[in-house]
Enzyme design. Sequence first.
Site, PDB file in Angstrom:
ATOM      1  N   ASP A  94      88.529  93.689 -31.402  1.00 44.47           N
ATOM      2  CA  ASP A  94      88.645  93.974 -32.779  1.00 44.47           C
ATOM      3  C   ASP A  94      87.169  93.549 -33.568  1.00 44.47           C
ATOM      4  O   ASP A  94      86.324  93.048 -33.790  1.00 44.47           O
ATOM      5  CB  ASP A  94      89.179  92.290 -32.745  1.00 44.47           C
ATOM      6  CG  ASP A  94      88.294  91.600 -31.651  1.00 44.47           C
ATOM      7  OD1 ASP A  94      87.074  91.527 -31.205  1.00 44.47           O
ATOM      8  OD2 ASP A  94      88.340  90.137 -31.246  1.00 44.47           O
TER       9      ASP A  94
ATOM     10  N   GLU B 151      95.001  95.637 -26.734  1.00 43.54           N
ATOM     11  CA  GLU B 151      94.609  94.101 -26.741  1.00 43.54           C
ATOM     12  C   GLU B 151      95.101  93.589 -28.512  1.00 43.54           C
ATOM     13  O   GLU B 151      94.090  93.238 -29.017  1.00 43.54           O
ATOM     14  CB  GLU B 151      93.020  93.730 -26.390  1.00 43.54           C
ATOM     15  CG  GLU B 151      92.853  92.418 -25.808  1.00 43.54           C
ATOM     16  CD  GLU B 151      91.463  92.119 -26.227  1.00 43.54           C
ATOM     17  OE1 GLU B 151      90.689  91.737 -27.024  1.00 43.54           O
ATOM     18  OE2 GLU B 151      90.861  91.348 -24.947  1.00 43.54           O
TER      19      GLU B 151
ATOM     20  N   GLU C 286      85.843  89.347 -36.119  1.00 42.89           N
ATOM     21  CA  GLU C 286      87.127  90.087 -35.156  1.00 42.89           C
ATOM     22  C   GLU C 286      88.177  89.745 -35.501  1.00 42.89           C
ATOM     23  O   GLU C 286      89.187  90.535 -35.218  1.00 42.89           O
ATOM     24  CB  GLU C 286      86.621  89.578 -33.610  1.00 42.89           C
ATOM     25  CG  GLU C 286      85.657  89.730 -32.815  1.00 42.89           C
ATOM     26  CD  GLU C 286      83.895  89.230 -33.250  1.00 42.89           C
ATOM     27  OE1 GLU C 286      83.792  88.229 -34.537  1.00 42.89           O
ATOM     28  OE2 GLU C 286      82.841  89.342 -32.619  1.00 42.89           O
TER      29      GLU C 286
ATOM     30  N   HIS D  86      76.741  84.481 -27.498  1.00 44.93           N
ATOM     31  CA  HIS D  86      76.608  85.588 -28.622  1.00 44.93           C
ATOM     32  C   HIS D  86      77.273  85.205 -29.856  1.00 44.93           C
ATOM     33  O   HIS D  86      76.682  86.558 -30.990  1.00 44.93           O
ATOM     34  CB  HIS D  86      76.860  87.385 -28.173  1.00 44.93           C
ATOM     35  CG  HIS D  86      78.385  87.472 -27.514  1.00 44.93           C
ATOM     36  ND1 HIS D  86      78.544  87.689 -28.871  1.00 44.93           N
ATOM     37  CD2 HIS D  86      79.364  87.467 -26.885  1.00 44.93           C
ATOM     38  CE1 HIS D  86      80.439  87.894 -28.104  1.00 44.93           C
ATOM     39  NE2 HIS D  86      80.027  87.612 -27.304  1.00 44.93           N
TER      40      HIS D  86
ATOM     41  N   ARG E 106      79.000  85.895 -33.418  1.00 45.47           N
ATOM     42  CA  ARG E 106      78.169  85.987 -34.497  1.00 45.47           C
ATOM     43  C   ARG E 106      77.886  84.996 -35.328  1.00 45.47           C
ATOM     44  O   ARG E 106      76.365  84.267 -36.202  1.00 45.47           O
ATOM     45  CB  ARG E 106      78.623  87.014 -35.327  1.00 45.47           C
ATOM     46  CG  ARG E 106      77.777  87.162 -36.710  1.00 45.47           C
ATOM     47  CD  ARG E 106      78.819  88.777 -37.245  1.00 45.47           C
ATOM     48  NE  ARG E 106      78.369  90.179 -36.137  1.00 45.47           N
ATOM     49  CZ  ARG E 106      77.360  90.933 -36.993  1.00 45.47           C
ATOM     50  NH1 ARG E 106      76.841  90.107 -37.984  1.00 45.47           N
ATOM     51  NH2 ARG E 106      76.725  91.942 -36.404  1.00 45.47           N
TER      52      ARG E 106
ATOM     53  N   HIS F 160      72.416  88.028 -24.038  1.00 46.59           N
ATOM     54  CA  HIS F 160      72.552  89.334 -24.816  1.00 46.59           C
ATOM     55  C   HIS F 160      71.340  89.866 -25.047  1.00 46.59           C
ATOM     56  O   HIS F 160      70.238  89.148 -25.559  1.00 46.59           O
ATOM     57  CB  HIS F 160      73.297  88.220 -25.655  1.00 46.59           C
ATOM     58  CG  HIS F 160      74.271  89.616 -26.358  1.00 46.59           C
ATOM     59  ND1 HIS F 160      74.226  90.302 -27.438  1.00 46.59           N
ATOM     60  CD2 HIS F 160      75.543  89.903 -26.245  1.00 46.59           C
ATOM     61  CE1 HIS F 160      75.285  91.051 -27.858  1.00 46.59           C
ATOM     62  NE2 HIS F 160      76.043  91.020 -26.994  1.00 46.59           N
TER      63      HIS F 160
HETATM   64  C1  UD1 Z   1      79.937  92.827 -31.156  1.00 49.43           C
HETATM   65  C2  UD1 Z   1      80.350  93.014 -31.540  1.00 49.43           C
HETATM   66  C3  UD1 Z   1      81.116  92.358 -30.995  1.00 49.43           C
HETATM   67  C4  UD1 Z   1      81.752  91.396 -29.145  1.00 49.43           C
HETATM   68  C5  UD1 Z   1      80.226  91.786 -29.504  1.00 49.43           C
HETATM   69  C6  UD1 Z   1      80.351  91.937 -27.704  1.00 49.43           C
HETATM   70  C7  UD1 Z   1      81.123  93.482 -34.529  1.00 49.43           C
HETATM   71  C8  UD1 Z   1      81.017  93.018 -35.115  1.00 49.43           C
HETATM   72  N1  UD1 Z   1      80.539  92.726 -33.226  1.00 49.43           N
HETATM   73  O1  UD1 Z   1      78.332  92.257 -31.187  1.00 49.43           O
HETATM   74  O2  UD1 Z   1      82.736  91.340 -31.284  1.00 49.43           O
HETATM   75  O3  UD1 Z   1      81.945  90.353 -29.296  1.00 49.43           O
HETATM   76  O4  UD1 Z   1      79.353  93.141 -29.557  1.00 49.43           O
HETATM   77  O5  UD1 Z   1      78.722  91.491 -26.492  1.00 49.43           O
HETATM   78  O6  UD1 Z   1      81.398  94.254 -33.368  1.00 49.43           O
HETATM   79  N2  UD1 Z   1      71.815  95.508 -29.213  1.00 49.43           N
HETATM   80  C9  UD1 Z   1      70.998  96.090 -28.091  1.00 49.43           C
HETATM   81  N3  UD1 Z   1      71.245  96.321 -26.752  1.00 49.43           N
HETATM   82  C10 UD1 Z   1      72.513  96.566 -26.877  1.00 49.43           C
HETATM   83  C11 UD1 Z   1      73.263  95.497 -27.296  1.00 49.43           C
HETATM   84  C12 UD1 Z   1      72.909  95.339 -28.353  1.00 49.43           C
HETATM   85  O7  UD1 Z   1      69.600  96.070 -28.306  1.00 49.43           O
HETATM   86  O8  UD1 Z   1      72.950  97.327 -25.977  1.00 49.43           O
HETATM   87  C13 UD1 Z   1      71.437  94.227 -30.660  1.00 49.43           C
HETATM   88  C14 UD1 Z   1      70.952  94.927 -31.211  1.00 49.43           C
HETATM   89  O9  UD1 Z   1      69.957  95.398 -31.629  1.00 49.43           O
HETATM   90  C15 UD1 Z   1      71.830  95.451 -32.051  1.00 49.43           C
HETATM   91  C16 UD1 Z   1      72.392  93.507 -31.928  1.00 49.43           C
HETATM   92  O10 UD1 Z   1      72.126  93.476 -30.634  1.00 49.43           O
HETATM   93  O11 UD1 Z   1      71.510  95.872 -33.431  1.00 49.43           O
HETATM   94  C17 UD1 Z   1      73.769  93.385 -32.597  1.00 49.43           C
HETATM   95  O12 UD1 Z   1      75.163  94.684 -31.529  1.00 49.43           O
HETATM   96  P1  UD1 Z   1      75.948  94.176 -32.664  1.00 49.43           P
HETATM   97  O13 UD1 Z   1      76.995  95.389 -31.637  1.00 49.43           O
HETATM   98  O14 UD1 Z   1      76.066  94.990 -33.953  1.00 49.43           O
HETATM   99  O15 UD1 Z   1      76.421  92.874 -32.111  1.00 49.43           O
HETATM  100  P2  UD1 Z   1      76.638  92.070 -30.970  1.00 49.43           P
HETATM  101  O16 UD1 Z   1      76.800  90.514 -31.537  1.00 49.43           O
HETATM  102  O17 UD1 Z   1      76.635  92.323 -29.593  1.00 49.43           O
HETATM  103  N1  UDP Z   2      78.990  90.142 -18.954  1.00 48.13           N
HETATM  104  C1  UDP Z   2      78.559  90.912 -18.399  1.00 48.13           C
HETATM  105  N2  UDP Z   2      77.091  90.902 -18.477  1.00 48.13           N
HETATM  106  C2  UDP Z   2      76.966  90.072 -18.430  1.00 48.13           C
HETATM  107  C3  UDP Z   2      77.465  89.532 -19.084  1.00 48.13           C
HETATM  108  C4  UDP Z   2      78.576  89.212 -19.387  1.00 48.13           C
HETATM  109  O1  UDP Z   2      79.306  92.466 -17.193  1.00 48.13           O
HETATM  110  O2  UDP Z   2      75.328  89.614 -18.268  1.00 48.13           O
HETATM  111  C5  UDP Z   2      80.360  90.851 -18.942  1.00 48.13           C
HETATM  112  C6  UDP Z   2      81.641  89.708 -18.816  1.00 48.13           C
HETATM  113  O3  UDP Z   2      82.200  89.505 -17.634  1.00 48.13           O
HETATM  114  C7  UDP Z   2      82.851  89.802 -19.571  1.00 48.13           C
HETATM  115  C8  UDP Z   2      82.235  90.857 -20.995  1.00 48.13           C
HETATM  116  O4  UDP Z   2      80.889  90.914 -20.701  1.00 48.13           O
HETATM  117  O5  UDP Z   2      83.942  91.642 -19.071  1.00 48.13           O
HETATM  118  C9  UDP Z   2      82.103  89.841 -21.892  1.00 48.13           C
HETATM  119  O6  UDP Z   2      81.200  90.822 -22.989  1.00 48.13           O
HETATM  120  P1  UDP Z   2      81.009  90.028 -23.835  1.00 48.13           P
HETATM  121  O7  UDP Z   2      80.760  87.810 -24.046  1.00 48.13           O
HETATM  122  O8  UDP Z   2      79.713  90.030 -24.122  1.00 48.13           O
HETATM  123  O9  UDP Z   2      81.922  90.144 -25.012  1.00 48.13           O
HETATM  124  P2  UDP Z   2      83.746  89.366 -25.828  1.00 48.13           P
HETATM  125  O10 UDP Z   2      84.183  89.508 -24.701  1.00 48.13           O
HETATM  126  O11 UDP Z   2      82.845  88.183 -26.288  1.00 48.13           O
HETATM  127  O12 UDP Z   2      83.855  90.197 -26.823  1.00 48.13           O
END
Ligand code: UD1
Ligand code: UDP
Length: 384
Positions: free
Chosen positions: A97, A119, A133, A210, A212, A243
């Site tokens: 999602d 999923e 999501e 994390h 939103r 995160h």
């Molecule tokens: C995204 C997904 C969410 C998922 C989550 C898992 C959407 C809208 N959101 O949210 O569904 O649960 O990932 O963690 O698709 N960033 C880094 N390095 C990384 C990852 C993120 O620097 O490896 C920072 C960047 O500044 C980026 C910000 O995090 O702009 C947000 O990342 P984004 O993917 O937009 O949102 P998440 O909250 O991670």
């Molecule tokens: N996870 C990881 N390292 C971490 C925290 C989480 O590998 O430090 C794994 C966790 O086991 C799960 C996935 O990341 O499989 C979940 O990711 P996140 O919580 O970012 O996203 P969501 O599942 O909420 O979309």
Amino acid sequence: MPIRVMTVYGTRPEAIKCAPVVKALAESPDFAGITVVTGQHREMLDQVNELFGIVPDHDLDVMSHGQSLSGIFARVLAGLDPVLEAERPDAVIVQGDTTTSTAAAVAAFYRQIPVVHLEAGLRSGDLDSPFPEEGNRKLTSQIASLHLAPTTTSRDNLLAEGVPAERIVVTGNTVIDALLETVAKRVPFADPALAEAVDVGRRLLVVTTHRRENWGGAMEGVGRAIARIAREHPDLLVVLPAHRNPVVREAVLPALDGVANVVVTEPLPYGEFSRLMAEAHLILSDSGGVQEEAPSLGTPVLVMRDTTERPEAVVAGTVRLVGTDEERIVDEVTRLLRDPAAHAAMAAGVNPYGDGTAARRSLVALRGLRSGRPGSGPDAGARP
Ligand code: UD1
Ligand code: UDP
């Protein structure tokens, strides 16, 4: 001729959940797998690909700091379209999602390439939670040709929305495939504080946050709640792999500054994190994936959300929704820390999300794409 199946993913959880499918596609002579990452996440995505030995065929590299939802969507759509044109896959798999997932589904749909939704069918029933999501996955359901539902509950959600039964296959969740393979390796912890705590059997409270919809005040309250719990229980070690999102760090970390028994780490590699979940006494999290994994490891999870699209583990008793109110979080964690019977009752719950064969079942369902009969009923036909 093998069936050409493209898997597209962009964030850490998608990578973990797609990895077993990418691997199964690579091992099967019936398929030619093409792996595309959007790079919606960068470091957190690369970490997972490295662990599973996946080298993507294409990387759209879309991540920017402070990225907006529309920005991600637009860059994925524009970046994926020429890749679809060049590769001409028979089907495109998207997972879950995220915005990557829905944008990739739309890109494939616009090229009339069948979309396979891994999923599929999770629903919280609230468009605002989780945001975006719930909206993303409902949009994908509208244009998918094959819905791989992790549980019968998710299948029933799709049936209730009018998705034809023959387009749905119940496979289990591929996260359990990834978890069982990874946790069995018992990888060592790089952080000496974690290694020592596990060695001496110290009680661990693992926290991840994390979401939103929790950004801002709610997440600041989560930080304060963790600090209070840690100070109240000096025997406990609180571990918070933070995160990478700066918005999350700015909200949750200030309250934890200087609290001796809180360890804040960078996102842990999945090998270490899965082991940490297994070793933990308790997990406090707003993550989707963690709600699915922890029940397999017998670790109770308190979920910092008011609704969940994953009701199965709540019903089984392993997961409990506690919202994001600071007082409530402190009360609920304290109760489980002080009441061994309440903790044991949650730890004894069963895992409703799969048996580690979801990727194989997904491939069985995918074979039907060639004949135009992708699934053969709600939960039939997908036997490995
Ligand atoms: C995204 C997904 C969410 C998922 C989550 C898992 C959407 C809208 N959101 O949210 O569904 O649960 O990932 O963690 O698709 N960033 C880094 N390095 C990384 C990852 C993120 O620097 O490896 C920072 C960047 O500044 C980026 C910000 O995090 O702009 C947000 O990342 P984004 O993917 O937009 O949102 P998440 O909250 O991670
Ligand atoms: N996870 C990881 N390292 C971490 C925290 C989480 O590998 O430090 C794994 C966790 O086991 C799960 C996935 O990341 O499989 C979940 O990711 P996140 O919580 O970012 O996203 P969501 O599942 O909420 O979309």
